[in-house]
Scaffold this active site. Structure first.
Site, mmCIF file in Angstrom:
data_model
loop_
_atom_site.group_PDB
_atom_site.id
_atom_site.type_symbol
_atom_site.label_atom_id
_atom_site.label_comp_id
_atom_site.label_asym_id
_atom_site.label_seq_id
_atom_site.Cartn_x
_atom_site.Cartn_y
_atom_site.Cartn_z
ATOM 1 C CB SER A 66 -33.815 -44.223 -2.689
ATOM 2 O OG SER A 66 -33.064 -44.686 -3.778
ATOM 3 C CG PHE B 87 -35.798 -51.569 -5.935
ATOM 4 C CD1 PHE B 87 -36.326 -51.589 -4.635
ATOM 5 C CD2 PHE B 87 -34.567 -52.162 -6.124
ATOM 6 C CE1 PHE B 87 -35.651 -52.191 -3.570
ATOM 7 C CE2 PHE B 87 -33.882 -52.787 -5.068
ATOM 8 C CZ PHE B 87 -34.422 -52.788 -3.796
ATOM 9 C CG ASN C 3 -41.352 -26.100 -3.097
ATOM 10 O OD1 ASN C 3 -41.478 -26.908 -4.016
ATOM 11 N ND2 ASN C 3 -40.224 -25.952 -2.428
ATOM 12 C CG LEU D 169 -32.899 -46.406 -19.228
ATOM 13 C CD1 LEU D 169 -31.802 -46.057 -20.233
ATOM 14 C CD2 LEU D 169 -32.762 -47.865 -18.781
ATOM 15 C CG ASP E 97 -24.741 -45.884 -13.254
ATOM 16 O OD1 ASP E 97 -25.591 -45.360 -12.503
ATOM 17 O OD2 ASP E 97 -24.716 -45.711 -14.491
ATOM 18 C CB ILE F 120 -43.798 -40.987 -6.663
ATOM 19 C CG1 ILE F 120 -42.611 -41.412 -7.547
ATOM 20 C CG2 ILE F 120 -44.365 -42.207 -5.934
ATOM 21 C CD1 ILE F 120 -41.397 -41.905 -6.768
ATOM 22 C CG ASP G 85 -39.721 -24.759 1.299
ATOM 23 O OD1 ASP G 85 -39.163 -24.335 0.289
ATOM 24 O OD2 ASP G 85 -39.295 -25.728 1.993
ATOM 25 C CE LYS H 267 -37.519 -36.328 -9.470
ATOM 26 N NZ LYS H 267 -38.588 -37.087 -10.050
ATOM 27 C CE1 TYR I 83 -32.732 -38.483 -3.916
ATOM 28 C CE2 TYR I 83 -31.320 -40.297 -4.645
ATOM 29 C CZ TYR I 83 -32.569 -39.808 -4.319
ATOM 30 O OH TYR I 83 -33.663 -40.632 -4.367
ATOM 31 C CE LYS J 204 -35.017 -39.527 -0.992
ATOM 32 N NZ LYS J 204 -36.287 -38.928 -0.566
HETATM 33 C C1 UD1 Z 1 -30.832 -43.158 -9.826
HETATM 34 C C2 UD1 Z 1 -30.264 -42.973 -8.452
HETATM 35 C C3 UD1 Z 1 -31.287 -43.322 -7.424
HETATM 36 C C4 UD1 Z 1 -32.539 -42.536 -7.620
HETATM 37 C C5 UD1 Z 1 -33.054 -42.820 -9.013
HETATM 38 C C6 UD1 Z 1 -34.313 -42.030 -9.313
HETATM 39 C C7 UD1 Z 1 -27.864 -43.421 -8.574
HETATM 40 C C8 UD1 Z 1 -26.760 -44.353 -8.227
HETATM 41 N N1 UD1 Z 1 -29.092 -43.824 -8.269
HETATM 42 O O1 UD1 Z 1 -31.023 -44.557 -9.997
HETATM 43 O O2 UD1 Z 1 -30.764 -43.040 -6.147
HETATM 44 O O3 UD1 Z 1 -33.474 -42.880 -6.644
HETATM 45 O O4 UD1 Z 1 -32.057 -42.469 -9.955
HETATM 46 O O5 UD1 Z 1 -34.042 -40.691 -9.526
HETATM 47 O O6 UD1 Z 1 -27.637 -42.399 -9.144
HETATM 48 N N2 UD1 Z 1 -28.718 -45.249 -18.090
HETATM 49 C C9 UD1 Z 1 -28.188 -45.247 -19.356
HETATM 50 N N3 UD1 Z 1 -28.352 -44.130 -20.121
HETATM 51 C C10 UD1 Z 1 -29.000 -43.008 -19.674
HETATM 52 C C11 UD1 Z 1 -29.548 -43.030 -18.357
HETATM 53 C C12 UD1 Z 1 -29.363 -44.159 -17.592
HETATM 54 O O7 UD1 Z 1 -27.587 -46.209 -19.792
HETATM 55 O O8 UD1 Z 1 -29.102 -42.016 -20.409
HETATM 56 C C13 UD1 Z 1 -28.574 -46.464 -17.259
HETATM 57 C C14 UD1 Z 1 -27.792 -46.249 -15.984
HETATM 58 O O9 UD1 Z 1 -26.430 -46.414 -16.197
HETATM 59 C C15 UD1 Z 1 -28.410 -47.301 -15.079
HETATM 60 C C16 UD1 Z 1 -29.846 -47.439 -15.569
HETATM 61 O O10 UD1 Z 1 -29.864 -46.869 -16.878
HETATM 62 O O11 UD1 Z 1 -27.751 -48.519 -15.275
HETATM 63 C C17 UD1 Z 1 -30.833 -46.706 -14.708
HETATM 64 O O12 UD1 Z 1 -30.390 -45.375 -14.519
HETATM 65 P P1 UD1 Z 1 -31.297 -44.259 -13.851
HETATM 66 O O13 UD1 Z 1 -32.630 -44.225 -14.485
HETATM 67 O O14 UD1 Z 1 -30.497 -42.991 -13.837
HETATM 68 O O15 UD1 Z 1 -31.529 -44.778 -12.378
HETATM 69 P P2 UD1 Z 1 -30.467 -45.269 -11.268
HETATM 70 O O16 UD1 Z 1 -29.124 -44.781 -11.567
HETATM 71 O O17 UD1 Z 1 -30.665 -46.727 -11.080
#
Ligand code: UD1
Length: 338
Positions: A127, A181, A34, A203, A300, A14, A60, A87, A152, A156
């Protein structure tokens, strides 16, 4: 007058996009990084995209003497955007002290040096994780914060508390918490983007790496949630839109005469399910994803997406890049890494 902004973690995902937007908006970013989770070539790319030499101070943010020397060297800093933090949610549970030490100490040191050097304007990377599983959707800034699921997330929340307490007793301090978000996408030039180390937790990088053949298969974590298609819902925001929210935040702080501490959600206001993200990715890229449905991932949240009213009115900022466009940019960036 030149408006110098210290950007901690400015070589990160970001941070680097924000540096591009800062230059475009007439600010002069000074990066503190760093390089523990970022690459130097990204700064070269920011220079290439902006046509400007970017000052980088390698060190740092938890090192008081170092931070102090940066502020002394670049006198008349107008503000600080504090991105630098660890993070990885999973890692934070295994190495809590690493997270508390790094994320809290860096914030404390930044505030201390800002106070000493008379720098008032502070934008903090927070966050939506501070809301936990929200009782009401969309999530407004007045929604209660919930106990975080991970160290983590707690860092925040704790940093927000530290800044809040500090602001109450520090005359002239002006701060903004941007509660992000889910940031996705990459610069449309494909010159900068996210660089996950090892297997991604998030994801979209997992999707693009699977599409590129780096990962064998994507697992969708659960399809038995109480949502229309059973998969979790999030608010995915393009990183360039997110970067622009930081410019809006700085503009706001620099124009504000009174002490203030404001909180803004930074999201699109729309929720999309994991299945929708997967389907949209396949549609816009034409790449077939190898994926399966797996068990839920611990910690989650079922659904979370922002109410963007306050940020639209308060900062005159609105996300305008679609999910499809964002996923296309993520994919183009992934392909550029070959
Ligand atoms: C996570 C963190 C959040 C952080 C953000 C960015 C938690 C609860 N939240 O958000 O604090 O700011 O990452 O680093 O951990 N998913 C899959 N398959 C995958 C990966 C993810 O199905 O391989 C799904 C997850 O279950 C979720 C969605 O995709 O429903 C988003 O996941 P992700 O990208 O990891 O973000 P968050 O969990 O929302």
């Amino acid at each position: 007058m030149e408006k110098k902004i210290i950007v901690t973690g400015g070589a990160g995902y970001i941070g680097s996009h924000t540096c591009v937007e800062l230059v475009k908006s007439g600010y002069t970013p000074i990066i503190i990084d760093n390089f523990s989770n970022s690459e130097k070539f990204i700064v070269d790319r920011v220079e290439e995209l902006t046509g400007k030499k970017i000052e980088v101070e390698e060190g740092d943010c938890g090192d008081y003497e170092f931070v102090k020397s940066v502020f002394k060297k670049h006198a008349e800093v107008s503000g600080v955007i504090h991105f630098a933090a660890f993070k990885a949610v999973g890692e934070s549970s295994n190495l809590p002290l690493k997270y508390y030490q790094n994320n809290l100490l860096s914030t404390i040191i930044m505030l201390k040096v800002m106070e000493e050097e008379g720098v008032s304007n502070f934008v903090f990377s927070s966050s939506c994780t501070v809301y936990g599983e929200p009782d009401q959707l969309p999530v407004t800034e007045d929604s209660p914060t919930k106990p975080a699921e991970s160290p983590y997330g707690r860092t925040k929340q704790m940093c927000e508390n530290i800044v809040t307490d500090f602001s109450k007793v520090t005359k002239g301090f002006k701060g903004i918490f941007l509660r992000y978000f889910n940031p996705i996408g990459a610069h449309p030039s494909s010159r900068i983007g996210e660089l996950p180390i090892g297997a991604p937790n998030n994801l979209v990088p997992y999707i693009t790496q699977t599409a590129a053949g780096i990962r064998e298969k994507l697992t969708i974590f659960g399809n038995d949630y109480d949502t229309p298609d059973g998969t979790c819902i999030r608010d995915y925001i393009h990183v360039v839109d997110l970067a622009k929210a930081h410019i809006a935040a700085l503009d706001y702080l620099l124009a504000e005469k009174e002490d203030c501490l404001e909180v803004f959600n930074v999201g699109t206001g729309n929720g999309n399910s994991v299945q929708e993200v997967v389907d949209t990715f396949q549609e816009v890229t034409g790449v077939k994803l190898n994926y399966e449905i797996g068990p839920r991932r611990a910690g989650d949240v079922e659904k979370v997406y922002s109410d963007a009213t306050k940020v639209e009115n308060g900062l005159k900022w609105k996300a305008d890049i679609s999910l499809a466009e964002s996923l296309k940019d993520s994919w183009n960036w992934q392909q550029s890494l070959k």
